[in-house]
Motif scaffolding. Structure first.
Motif, PDB file in Angstrom:
ATOM      1  N   LEU A   1       0.847  -1.189   0.000  1.00 26.53           N
ATOM      2  CA  LEU A   1       0.000   0.000   0.000  1.00 26.53           C
ATOM      3  C   LEU A   1       0.883   1.240   0.000  1.00 26.53           C
ATOM      4  CD1 LEU A   1      -2.508  -1.127   2.777  1.00 26.53           C
ATOM      5  CD2 LEU A   1      -2.847  -1.232   0.305  1.00 26.53           C
ATOM      6  N   ARG A   2       0.482   2.260  -0.773  1.00 24.82           N
ATOM      7  CA  ARG A   2       1.196   3.547  -0.810  1.00 24.82           C
ATOM      8  C   ARG A   2       0.185   4.673  -0.718  1.00 24.82           C
ATOM      9  NH1 ARG A   2       6.335   3.821  -1.163  1.00 24.82           N
ATOM     10  NH2 ARG A   2       7.354   1.973  -1.887  1.00 24.82           N
ATOM     11  N   CYS A   3       0.587   5.724  -0.059  1.00 27.64           N
ATOM     12  CA  CYS A   3      -0.251   6.910   0.083  1.00 27.64           C
ATOM     13  C   CYS A   3      -0.180   7.745  -1.198  1.00 27.64           C
ATOM     14  CB  CYS A   3       0.213   7.743   1.276  1.00 27.64           C
ATOM     15  SG  CYS A   3      -0.723   9.277   1.451  1.00 27.64           S
ATOM     16  N   SER A   4      -1.338   8.178  -1.694  1.00 30.49           N
ATOM     17  CA  SER A   4      -1.359   8.993  -2.908  1.00 30.49           C
ATOM     18  C   SER A   4      -0.845  10.405  -2.657  1.00 30.49           C
ATOM     19  CB  SER A   4      -2.774   9.065  -3.479  1.00 30.49           C
ATOM     20  OG  SER A   4      -3.625   9.766  -2.591  1.00 30.49           O
ATOM     21  N   GLU A   5      -0.858  10.856  -1.423  1.00 32.83           N
ATOM     22  CA  GLU A   5      -0.394  12.219  -1.105  1.00 32.83           C
ATOM     23  C   GLU A   5       1.109  12.288  -0.895  1.00 32.83           C
ATOM     24  OE1 GLU A   5      -2.177  15.142  -1.033  1.00 32.83           O
ATOM     25  OE2 GLU A   5      -3.725  13.883  -1.943  1.00 32.83           O
ATOM     26  N   CYS A   6       1.631  11.474   0.033  1.00 35.06           N
ATOM     27  CA  CYS A   6       3.055  11.590   0.372  1.00 35.06           C
ATOM     28  C   CYS A   6       3.924  10.541  -0.324  1.00 35.06           C
ATOM     29  CB  CYS A   6       3.255  11.505   1.893  1.00 35.06           C
ATOM     30  SG  CYS A   6       2.910   9.871   2.595  1.00 35.06           S
ATOM     31  N   GLY A   7       3.302   9.526  -0.932  1.00 35.37           N
ATOM     32  CA  GLY A   7       4.054   8.504  -1.637  1.00 35.37           C
ATOM     33  C   GLY A   7       4.714   7.470  -0.750  1.00 35.37           C
ATOM     34  N   ARG A   8       4.542   7.597   0.564  1.00 37.63           N
ATOM     35  CA  ARG A   8       5.165   6.688   1.515  1.00 37.63           C
ATOM     36  C   ARG A   8       4.432   5.355   1.555  1.00 37.63           C
ATOM     37  NH1 ARG A   8       4.641   5.306   6.710  1.00 37.63           N
ATOM     38  NH2 ARG A   8       2.965   6.732   7.243  1.00 37.63           N
ATOM     39  N   ARG A   9       5.171   4.268   1.817  1.00 36.79           N
ATOM     40  CA  ARG A   9       4.551   2.966   2.040  1.00 36.79           C
ATOM     41  C   ARG A   9       3.694   3.053   3.285  1.00 36.79           C
ATOM     42  NH1 ARG A   9       7.158  -3.060   2.885  1.00 36.79           N
ATOM     43  NH2 ARG A   9       5.143  -4.052   3.064  1.00 36.79           N
TER      44      ARG A   9
ATOM     45  N   GLU B   1      -1.717  -1.356   9.912  1.00 33.70           N
ATOM     46  CA  GLU B   1      -2.236  -0.691  11.106  1.00 33.70           C
ATOM     47  C   GLU B   1      -2.414   0.818  10.902  1.00 33.70           C
ATOM     48  OE1 GLU B   1       2.189  -1.242  11.405  1.00 33.70           O
ATOM     49  OE2 GLU B   1       0.537  -2.608  11.036  1.00 33.70           O
ATOM     50  N   GLU B   2      -1.958   1.343   9.777  1.00 28.02           N
ATOM     51  CA  GLU B   2      -2.104   2.766   9.467  1.00 28.02           C
ATOM     52  C   GLU B   2      -3.283   3.041   8.527  1.00 28.02           C
ATOM     53  OE1 GLU B   2       2.171   4.731   9.224  1.00 28.02           O
ATOM     54  OE2 GLU B   2       2.033   2.959   7.911  1.00 28.02           O
ATOM     55  N   VAL B   3      -4.082   2.037   8.250  1.00 28.96           N
ATOM     56  CA  VAL B   3      -5.172   2.163   7.287  1.00 28.96           C
ATOM     57  C   VAL B   3      -6.513   2.199   8.004  1.00 28.96           C
ATOM     58  CG1 VAL B   3      -6.365   1.011   5.375  1.00 28.96           C
ATOM     59  CG2 VAL B   3      -3.876   0.979   5.485  1.00 28.96           C
ATOM     60  N   GLU B   4      -7.373   3.105   7.571  1.00 31.31           N
ATOM     61  CA  GLU B   4      -8.746   3.161   8.061  1.00 31.31           C
ATOM     62  C   GLU B   4      -9.668   3.214   6.851  1.00 31.31           C
ATOM     63  OE1 GLU B   4     -11.255   5.556  11.374  1.00 31.31           O
ATOM     64  OE2 GLU B   4     -10.021   6.783  10.043  1.00 31.31           O
TER      65      GLU B   4
END
Length: 149
Positions: free
Chosen positions: A127-135, A139-142
Motif C-alpha cells: 500500500l502507498r499513500c497517494s499524497e506523500c508517496g510513503r509505504r 495498522e495505518e489504514v482506516e
C-alpha cells in the motif's frame, strides 16, 4: 454468490465480489495469469466440472474480465484471454497469494513465486499513500464511508 441487491451493502467491495467472489472465479483468473487460455486446459488445471467452468467463464466475459477469441475455424473454437480489466486483478490475486503464504500452513498449498519479467526480481503488493508517496502499513489504514454532501 452474493445477492444482486445490496440492502445495506452498497459498496465497491460488494459489487466486486458479485463478479469475482465465487470460489472458482479467482482460480480461473490465476490460471489465465499463468497462461491458460483454452477451455480444456482450464479443466486440466483446475479439476472443475465442465458446467461450472462454462458458467464462470461466461460470467467473466459478461463483465469484461475475459474475452472469447476464436482460434480455430472448423470447427470454431474459442480461447479466453484476460482483458485489461482482467489483468488489473493481478494485484488482488498476488495479494491473496501473499496473505496465504504469511498466514496459512504450507500444507494448504505450494507457494508460487511472482517475478518481475524485467529483472527477475520478486514482486510484492504493498500500500502507498497517494499524497506523500510513503509505504503504508496495515495498522495505518482506516476504511471510511465516502463523504456525502
Amino acid at each position: 454468490m452474493l445477492r444482486t441487491t445490496y440492502e445495506g451493502q452498497n459498496c465497491n467491495l460488494a459489487r466486486t465480489l458479485e463478479v469475482v467472489g465465487e470460489r472458482w472465479t479467482l482460480l480461473i483468473v490465476r490460471s489465465a495469469l499463468l497462461g491458460v487460455k483454452r477451455f480444456d486446459t482450464f479443466l486440466e488445471h483446475l479439476d472443475i466440472a465442465r458446467n461450472v467452468l462454462a458458467k464462470r467463464l461466461a460470467r467473466l466475459v459478461e463483465y469484461g474480465v475475459m474475452e472469447r477469441v476464436p482460434y480455430q475455424d472448423r470447427p470454431i473454437r474459442y480461447e479466453y484471454r484476460l482483458t485489461p480489466a482482467g489483468r488489473d486483478l493481478t494485484r488482488a490475486v498476488v495479494a491473496l497469494m501473499q496473505w496465504g503464504d504469511r498466514n496459512l500452513p504450507p500444507d494448504f498449498g505450494s507457494q508460487r513465486r511472482v517475478d518481475h519479467l524485467g529483472c527477475d526480481g520478486t514482486v510484492h503488493v504493498e500500500l502507498r499513500c497517494s499524497e506523500c508517496g510513503r509505504r503504508v502499513y496495515d495498522e495505518e489504514v482506516e476504511v471510511r464511508r465516502p463523504c456525502r454532501g
